[in-house]
Scaffold this active site. Structure first.
Site, PDB file in Angstrom:
ATOM      1  N   LYS A 160       0.989  -1.212   0.204  1.00  0.00           N
ATOM      2  CA  LYS A 160       0.055   0.092  -0.148  1.00  0.00           C
ATOM      3  C   LYS A 160       0.969   1.136  -0.131  1.00  0.00           C
ATOM      4  CE  LYS A 160      -3.534   2.452   2.502  1.00  0.00           C
ATOM      5  NZ  LYS A 160      -4.733   2.143   3.652  1.00  0.00           N
ATOM      6  N   HIS A 190      -8.072 -32.113 -32.109  1.00  0.00           N
ATOM      7  CA  HIS A 190      -8.778 -31.064 -31.910  1.00  0.00           C
ATOM      8  C   HIS A 190      -9.992 -31.431 -30.707  1.00  0.00           C
ATOM      9  CE1 HIS A 190      -7.109 -29.325 -35.510  1.00  0.00           C
ATOM     10  NE2 HIS A 190      -7.759 -30.144 -36.373  1.00  0.00           N
TER      11      HIS A 190
END
Length: 375
Positions: free
Chosen positions: A133, A273
């Site tokens: 922070k 696939h």
């Protein structure tokens, strides 16, 4: 200048601390980090001496003190903060190197609940978040891999650049978020609650991918923080071949998942696939592979193969007859590796002996699919 070091991951700790001391930092530390630094001859002060408050509750309360958090959170550009810090004898802390108690490792070890609970860090996340922070004045380092870059900037510029402090801030908040997500997931599992009211997922990036599902898209591959007991694509060892693509990973996972439905005998799965185009079992692995390929030889071209027994020379020779994208198996014999080495672009993945076990089964886990605005 004051730096606070308190880490469970002690990789690179001593050289980093020595570098900070050379640059004029005074060090504060606790617990095992303190002992490691003292043992290496690095000058360091105990946090309790700095705060003039003892560690209490068996070490549960050590750094939760105004002289620590005030030193981290002080906005040095504000005169009011500087005056208040001075009035309370609070010295600014400009570097914090903290990583958290080994919660995930403790869970993975099979420890009982009381031991796991003790590995829920409180002071560590508080210091990391406070430092992040106040990134304008504090450099927070949660990853030992960042030690060299931080030291280099301090040596060259006598300060850590704002760009680096911002990068470290982002990494720090991601670190505590992933940590809390792991705790939340464990608590949900303990309660037998597969779908909690709030869902947080914790993964770490394994690699950037060349592209996503299509060449115009970006992609990355993330995996869990610790390898599970079951065989997985994410933790399989890549032995050779081109870099895995987004679609390779999807197909390998589909192939592995299907393969785990047939653990009792040598089995082969071919995926194209994300769709099975051949599955077979046989007493001999090479026969299982040839049967699976014979189901649809056209689709097998350029496919993904998964095998649940060590690949021998005969199976390798059979696979070498067809162009394949990737193979995943428990292991490969030296002769098989020699045969497949001629296929320079073929990706070979070694999933480990668990895949060859007759007890191998698909892993029970959350299957998360993203949709727009949800999951």
């Amino acid at each position: 200048m004051l730096a606070l070091l308190s880490v469970s991951d002690k990789r690179g700790l001593v050289p980093f601390a020595q570098g900070l001391v050379r640059l004029g930092f005074r060090l504060l530390s606790t617990g095992g980090t303190l002992e490691a630094l003292k043992g290496a001859g690095v000058p360091v002060n105990k946090v309790s001496e700095h705060t003039q408050s003892p560690e209490i509750l068996g070490g549960r309360v050590k750094t939760l003190h105004p002289r620590i958090h005030g030193g981290i959170l002080g906005r040095l550009e504000l005169e009011a903060d500087r005056e208040e810090m001075k009035a309370h004898g609070i010295e600014p802390i400009s570097l914090v190197a903290v990583n958290l108690y080994p919660f995930r490792q403790t869970v993975a070890s099979g420890a009982a609940e009381p031991e796991v609970i003790e590995q829920i860090d409180i002071g560590g996340p508080a210091m990391v978040r406070a430092s992040a922070k106040n990134f304008r004045h504090v450099s927070v380092v949660v990853d030992p891999d960042d030690y060299p870059a931080v030291l280099a900037e301090l040596e060259q510029q006598k300060a850590v650049s704002e760009d680096t402090r911002r990068r470290l801030m982002r990494k720090a908040f991601a670190h505590t978020a992933a940590y809390d997500a792991s705790i939340s997931a464990w608590l949900s599992a303990q309660a037998g609650e597969p779908f909690p009211g709030e869902l947080s997922l914790a993964f770490q990036k394994s690699q950037d991918l060349r592209y996503g599902e299509n060449p115009h898209q970006r992609g990355a591959f993330y995996r869990e923080h610790a390898a599970p007991q079951e065989p997985t694509v994410a933790f399989a060892k890549v032995l050779q071949g081109k870099e895995l693509s987004y679609n390779n990973i999807l197909d390998l996972d589909a192939a592995l998942g299907l393969l785990l439905e047939f653990p009792e005998a040598p089995a082969a799965v071919i995926i194209k696939h994300n769709t099975p185009c051949g599955v077979a079992v046989d007493a001999a692995l090479v026969k299982a592979y040839r049967t699976a390929r014979a189901v649809d030889e056209v689709s097998a071209f350029g496919g993904i193969v998964a095998l649940n027994r060590e690949v021998d020379a005969a199976t390798a020779q059979a696979m070498a007859e067809t162009f394949l994208e990737a193979v995943i198996a428990p292991s490969y014999s030296p002769e098989a590796l020699q045969v497949l080495a001629t296929k320079k672009n073929l990706r070979l993945l070694e999933a480990g002996p668990a895949l060859a076990s007759p007890q191998a089964r698909p892993r029970a886990q959350l299957d998360a699919r993203s949709v727009s605005g949800g999951m």
